[in-house]
Write an enzyme that holds these catalytic residues in place. Structure first.
Site, mmCIF file in Angstrom:
data_model
loop_
_atom_site.group_PDB
_atom_site.id
_atom_site.type_symbol
_atom_site.label_atom_id
_atom_site.label_comp_id
_atom_site.label_asym_id
_atom_site.label_seq_id
_atom_site.Cartn_x
_atom_site.Cartn_y
_atom_site.Cartn_z
ATOM 1 C CG HIS A 14 64.960 -44.285 10.246
ATOM 2 N ND1 HIS A 14 63.800 -44.860 11.536
ATOM 3 C CD2 HIS A 14 65.183 -43.805 9.481
ATOM 4 C CE1 HIS A 14 63.303 -43.491 11.242
ATOM 5 N NE2 HIS A 14 63.737 -42.159 10.278
ATOM 6 C CG HIS A 16 63.469 -39.101 6.715
ATOM 7 N ND1 HIS A 16 61.812 -39.118 6.983
ATOM 8 C CD2 HIS A 16 63.845 -39.727 7.454
ATOM 9 C CE1 HIS A 16 62.151 -39.313 8.101
ATOM 10 N NE2 HIS A 16 63.387 -40.055 8.487
ATOM 11 C CG LEU A 17 66.339 -41.692 0.275
ATOM 12 C CD1 LEU A 17 65.648 -42.672 -0.876
ATOM 13 C CD2 LEU A 17 67.368 -41.322 -0.143
ATOM 14 N NE ARG A 18 63.236 -34.630 4.098
ATOM 15 C CZ ARG A 18 62.498 -35.315 5.276
ATOM 16 N NH1 ARG A 18 61.667 -35.958 5.277
ATOM 17 N NH2 ARG A 18 63.833 -34.334 6.829
ATOM 18 C CG ASN A 42 58.393 -38.569 6.822
ATOM 19 O OD1 ASN A 42 60.033 -39.606 6.214
ATOM 20 N ND2 ASN A 42 58.743 -37.901 7.482
ATOM 21 C CG HIS A 137 58.586 -41.128 15.763
ATOM 22 N ND1 HIS A 137 59.666 -40.252 14.989
ATOM 23 C CD2 HIS A 137 58.556 -40.272 17.087
ATOM 24 C CE1 HIS A 137 60.642 -39.529 15.950
ATOM 25 N NE2 HIS A 137 59.725 -39.202 16.599
ATOM 26 C CG HIS A 175 64.439 -42.350 15.519
ATOM 27 N ND1 HIS A 175 63.796 -42.074 16.921
ATOM 28 C CD2 HIS A 175 64.370 -42.394 14.322
ATOM 29 C CE1 HIS A 175 62.531 -42.563 15.819
ATOM 30 N NE2 HIS A 175 62.662 -42.013 14.783
ATOM 31 C CG LEU A 219 62.200 -33.786 17.132
ATOM 32 C CD1 LEU A 219 60.732 -33.670 16.472
ATOM 33 C CD2 LEU A 219 61.525 -34.006 18.268
ATOM 34 C CG ASP A 247 65.819 -40.218 11.885
ATOM 35 O OD1 ASP A 247 65.333 -39.996 10.498
ATOM 36 O OD2 ASP A 247 65.608 -39.894 12.676
ATOM 37 C CG HIS A 251 64.519 -30.777 7.300
ATOM 38 N ND1 HIS A 251 63.591 -30.657 6.572
ATOM 39 C CD2 HIS A 251 64.636 -31.759 8.077
ATOM 40 C CE1 HIS A 251 62.355 -31.844 7.361
ATOM 41 N NE2 HIS A 251 63.204 -31.921 8.100
ATOM 42 C CB ALA A 263 62.761 -32.227 13.714
HETATM 43 C C1 NCD Z 1 62.827 -36.756 9.762
HETATM 44 C C2 NCD Z 1 62.125 -35.949 8.830
HETATM 45 O O1 NCD Z 1 62.836 -35.194 8.285
HETATM 46 O O2 NCD Z 1 61.546 -36.200 7.735
HETATM 47 N N1 NCD Z 1 63.350 -36.180 10.780
HETATM 48 C C3 NCD Z 1 64.286 -36.494 12.154
HETATM 49 O O3 NCD Z 1 64.489 -35.535 12.859
HETATM 50 N N2 NCD Z 1 64.578 -37.203 12.247
HETATM 51 C C4 NCD Z 1 61.540 -37.596 11.132
HETATM 52 C C5 NCD Z 1 61.540 -38.957 11.604
HETATM 53 O O4 NCD Z 1 61.774 -39.154 11.362
HETATM 54 O O5 NCD Z 1 61.201 -38.455 13.558
HETATM 55 ZN ZN ZN Z 2 63.260 -40.006 10.712
#
Ligand code: NCD
Ligand code: ZN
Length: 344
Positions: A14, A16-18, A42, A137, A175, A219, A247, A251, A263
């Site tokens: 899991h 996030h690479l944006r 996302n 999620h 998560h 989150l 996860d 940011h 988050a």
């Molecule tokens: C994630 C995000 O920033 O894209 N944020 C987080 O708090 N984990 C989104 C997610 O996985 O809930």
């Molecule tokens: Zn996530």
């Protein structure tokens, strides 16, 4: 004498690479240690169709550092308008590894998620038929439910009915942050749960006591200490239903240290060092490889990696506190203690 630990190269189930400048800055932090990662869809706008996933995958490949050996495992963002045929085709071609379900409004960039679960039933049934896993999620979004109860409420009200209605659907409860999540995963077949690095370290006091700590806010939000201990016990138990999904969610500091802070904890850089510390504390170093490198591929029906990763234990150090990006700095998760394990 320094102690070393060699593991099958880990995967992150899991991540996030944006996109754009952020993608370029954070991708090397993952490819340095991990062979594969499940890439969260996302983005804004989200990765909804096979064509979107194909294009996003190309952007990730283009951003890959020289010499990196890394495979992004793509996912689609499930919406109420998702076409089962498009999902099945993306799976058949090998493009996607999972589909992600966000309850609408549950977290960052989840506005296009699912509000009416009946509207995605056809897609879920098709996924069960073709053996395509659903990543969830697991939080309800009902404003009447306290934020600290949202995972447990999700399990009772959404997850359990959904699984009964769709037998055989391989599901990842992502998560997990509660003992309820641990217990549910232990009670089910065809279901696994991912655990993040930061939820093994922080409880809700870390976020709120002595001033609000935006870099510990994510989150699902960290819960009370008894839940953290349940997560640590599950992660270090050797039970193959639990595996790593960091996860890691970058940011910029400007967006975290804000009156309405985003988050997400960014843990890609120091996850392996922190996990070695945690597993050693729990006298479970020999189980770290299961958690990071074996249980995930076994659940997804993928081979384990051929390469290895070595950590060594030496002098205490603190991990770099920020990584620079063209959008501004991103703070790396601070475990609150010095580390001794380091990836060599
Ligand atoms: C994630 C995000 O920033 O894209 N944020 C987080 O708090 N984990 C989104 C997610 O996985 O809930
Ligand atoms: Zn996530």
């Amino acid at each position: 004498m320094s102690q070393t630990l060699t593991l099958i190269r880990p995967d992150d189930w899991h991540l996030h690479l944006r996109d754009g400048a952020m993608l370029c800055a954070v991708l090397p932090e993952t490819t340095r240690h991990f062979a594969r990662a499940i890439i969260m869809p996302n983005l804004v706008p989200p990765v909804v169709t096979g064509a979107d996933a194909q294009a996003y995958r190309s952007r990730i490949i283009a951003a890959m550092p020289e010499g990196a050996d890394f495979t992004p495992l793509m996912t689609l963002y499930l919406t109420e308008d998702t076409d089962a045929q498009d999902v099945a085709a993306a799976h058949a071609s090998g493009l996607i590894t999972a589909v992600k379900l966000y309850p609408a409004g549950a977290t960052t960039n989840s506005a296009s998620g699912v509000a009416d679960f009946d509207r995605v039933r056809g897609v879920l049934e098709r996924m069960a038929e073709i053996g395509l896993p659903l990543c969830l999620h697991g939080e309800v979004t009902d404003p009447d439910i306290d934020i600290f109860d949202r995972e447990a409420a999700f399990i009772d009200r959404v997850l359990d009915p959904l699984r009964r209605a769709t037998p055989g659907l391989k599901t990842v409860l992502e998560h997990i942050t509660t003992k309820d999540g641990v217990d549910y995963a232990r009670s089910q077949d065809d279901l696994a749960a991912t655990i993040t690095t930061h939820h093994l370290i922080i409880n809700r006091n870390h976020i709120l006591v002595g001033g609000i700590k935006p870099h510990y806010y994510c989150l699902p939000v960290a819960k009370r200490e008894s839940h953290r201990l349940a997560l640590r016990a599950a992660a270090t138990s050797g039970d193959s239903r639990f595996f790593l999904g960091t996860d890691s969610a970058p940011h910029t500091d400007m967006l975290k240290e804000n009156a309405c802070g985003c988050a997400g904890c960014f843990t890609a850089s120091n996850t392996m060092a922190i996990l070695a510390h945690v597993f050693e504390e729990e006298n479970a170093l020999e189980r770290l490889e299961g958690f990071t490198s074996r249980h995930g591929p076994a659940f997804y029906g993928l081979p384990t990696n051929k390469a290895t990763l070595t950590l060594s234990k030496g002098a205490a150090y603190t991990s770099p506190d920020k990584i620079p990006t063209d959008d501004g700095p991103v703070t790396v998760f601070d475990p609150g203690f010095e580390l001794q394990w380091k990836v060599t």
